[in-house]
Design a protein around this motif. Structure first.
Motif, PDB file in Angstrom:
ATOM      1  N   ILE A 156       0.845  -1.191   0.000  1.00  0.00           N
ATOM      2  CA  ILE A 156       0.000   0.000   0.000  1.00  0.00           C
ATOM      3  C   ILE A 156       0.880   1.239   0.000  1.00  0.00           C
ATOM      4  N   CYS A 157       0.453   2.272  -0.738  1.00  0.00           N
ATOM      5  CA  CYS A 157       1.193   3.529  -0.801  1.00  0.00           C
ATOM      6  C   CYS A 157       1.017   4.321   0.496  1.00  0.00           C
ATOM      7  N   ALA A 158       1.932   5.248   0.737  1.00  0.00           N
ATOM      8  CA  ALA A 158       1.867   6.083   1.939  1.00  0.00           C
ATOM      9  C   ALA A 158       0.586   6.911   1.926  1.00  0.00           C
ATOM     10  N   HIS A 159      -0.150   6.884   3.040  1.00  0.00           N
ATOM     11  CA  HIS A 159      -1.413   7.609   3.103  1.00  0.00           C
ATOM     12  C   HIS A 159      -1.845   7.803   4.553  1.00  0.00           C
ATOM     13  N   VAL A 160      -2.728   8.753   4.750  1.00  0.00           N
ATOM     14  CA  VAL A 160      -3.473   8.927   6.000  1.00  0.00           C
ATOM     15  C   VAL A 160      -4.902   8.524   5.700  1.00  0.00           C
ATOM     16  N   ASP A 161      -5.512   7.720   6.571  1.00  0.00           N
ATOM     17  CA  ASP A 161      -6.883   7.274   6.319  1.00  0.00           C
ATOM     18  C   ASP A 161      -7.826   8.470   6.193  1.00  0.00           C
ATOM     19  N   LEU A 162      -8.838   8.318   5.358  1.00  0.00           N
ATOM     20  CA  LEU A 162      -9.763   9.403   5.065  1.00  0.00           C
ATOM     21  C   LEU A 162     -10.396   9.978   6.330  1.00  0.00           C
ATOM     22  N   MET A 163     -10.681  11.282   6.285  1.00  0.00           N
ATOM     23  CA  MET A 163     -11.272  11.961   7.434  1.00  0.00           C
ATOM     24  C   MET A 163     -12.745  11.595   7.624  1.00  0.00           C
ATOM     25  N   ARG A 164     -13.299  10.816   6.719  1.00  0.00           N
ATOM     26  CA  ARG A 164     -14.678  10.354   6.904  1.00  0.00           C
ATOM     27  C   ARG A 164     -14.754   9.302   8.007  1.00  0.00           C
ATOM     28  N   PHE A 165     -13.591   8.853   8.474  1.00  0.00           N
ATOM     29  CA  PHE A 165     -13.548   7.878   9.559  1.00  0.00           C
ATOM     30  C   PHE A 165     -13.085   8.553  10.849  1.00  0.00           C
ATOM     31  N   GLU A 166     -13.640   8.102  11.953  1.00  0.00           N
ATOM     32  CA  GLU A 166     -13.291   8.663  13.256  1.00  0.00           C
ATOM     33  C   GLU A 166     -11.883   8.250  13.675  1.00  0.00           C
ATOM     34  N   ASP A 167     -11.461   8.782  14.792  1.00  0.00           N
ATOM     35  CA  ASP A 167     -10.186   8.387  15.377  1.00  0.00           C
ATOM     36  C   ASP A 167     -10.296   6.937  15.845  1.00  0.00           C
ATOM     37  N   GLY A 168      -9.153   6.256  15.907  1.00  0.00           N
ATOM     38  CA  GLY A 168      -9.135   4.890  16.421  1.00  0.00           C
ATOM     39  C   GLY A 168      -9.318   3.838  15.351  1.00  0.00           C
ATOM     40  N   ILE A 169      -8.216   3.234  14.914  1.00  0.00           N
ATOM     41  CA  ILE A 169      -8.220   2.227  13.864  1.00  0.00           C
ATOM     42  C   ILE A 169      -7.515   0.979  14.370  1.00  0.00           C
ATOM     43  N   ALA A 170      -8.054  -0.183  14.057  1.00  0.00           N
ATOM     44  CA  ALA A 170      -7.429  -1.452  14.427  1.00  0.00           C
ATOM     45  C   ALA A 170      -7.049  -2.208  13.168  1.00  0.00           C
ATOM     46  N   LEU A 171      -5.837  -2.749  13.157  1.00  0.00           N
ATOM     47  CA  LEU A 171      -5.359  -3.491  11.997  1.00  0.00           C
ATOM     48  C   LEU A 171      -4.821  -4.841  12.454  1.00  0.00           C
ATOM     49  N   VAL A 172      -5.364  -5.916  11.907  1.00  0.00           N
ATOM     50  CA  VAL A 172      -4.941  -7.276  12.231  1.00  0.00           C
ATOM     51  C   VAL A 172      -4.203  -7.855  11.025  1.00  0.00           C
TER      52      VAL A 172
END
Length: 257
Positions: A156-172
């Motif tokens: 995946i290319c360098a990015h910041v997740d879209l602002m349409r999503f709230e704070d707090g992301i989990a990645l498994v």
């Protein structure tokens, strides 16, 4: 993932007991049950240069990873080799809801009490909180899902997740190890007080069964990427033997209010 279901039932099953003593005993029992599932003391790593980035390497056992992968395969999303990503919004598959609950329970039964922490100055032995406590109260915790199936060399290319999503992301992470690199959106100062240039990349080693939590500064001020081309996937000086990798990302859509 029956043992997770048993834990959830123990934690949230119906109970008519109201006394503080009984409640305290119940919480202690649930804590013991949690230790059987997650290990005696789930080991979290805070990335010192990046506030809001926490990693638990032993989130899922090998058997639990296999069960989770089987659930994903049954969805049929990747039957066509041309498809390597699936997204779901709102009502998530049962296994994804269960996974979300497991993330929540792991945080709650780790070696700190998020309810007692000041989220503005939260430190545990001079380390950051695993996850801001205010996020743990939102319902649902996550309502958006991305599953990616990467072949060797795909990333995946360098990015910041879209602002349409709230704070707090989990990645498994499942199947193959990889190195995820973080870089500042712009020049700034790291949590250890040292200046960080945007071009400097902080590596994070993700192993199969690991859980990465991204919040606060890590969520909004750092880009993340996985470059799986030869030469970029090294750890401790050794090239990673790349195989197929599956990742699961859980997020919460911003309210439309």
């Amino acid at each position: 993932m029956d043992e997770y279901k048993n834990l959830i039932h123990e934690a949230f099953g119906n109970s008519s007991e109201d006394s503080d003593d009984d409640d305290r005993r119940q919480k202690l029992q649930v804590r013991k049950e949690a230790q059987l599932v997650f290990g005696e003391n789930p080991k979290w790593e805070q990335i010192s240069e990046i506030k809001g980035l926490s990693l638990c390497r032993d989130f899922l056992t090998s058997d639990q990873q296999s069960t989770l992968l089987a659930s994903i395969l049954r969805e049929g999303w990747f039957n066509d080799a041309a498809h390597n990503q699936a997204m779901r919004f709102g009502d998530l598959p049962a296994w994804a809801k269960e996974l979300s609950t497991c993330v929540l329970e792991l945080i709650r039964y780790s070696d700190y009490d998020p309810e007692s922490m000041d989220t503005n100055t939260c430190q545990i032995d001079k380390q950051e909180c695993i996850f801001p406590s205010e996020l743990l109260h939102r319902v649902p915790l996550f309502n958006q899902l991305i599953v990616n199936s990467y072949q060797p060399g795909e990333g995946i290319c360098a990015h910041v997740d879209l602002m349409r999503f709230e704070d707090g992301i989990a990645l498994v992470s499942l199947e193959s190890s990889c190195v995820m690199h973080f870089s500042r959106v712009e020049n700034g100062v790291a949590t250890n007080g040292k200046p960080i240039e945007a071009k400097i990349k902080i590596p994070v080693y993700l192993t199969p069964g690991s859980l990465l939590l991204i919040s606060g500064e890590a969520r909004y001020q750092w880009k993340h990427e996985i470059n799986r081309k030869p030469g970029f996937q090294k750890w401790d000086g050794l090239e990673i033997d790349q195989k197929r990798r599956t990742s699961i990302t859980l997020r919460k859509l911003c309210s439309s209010d």
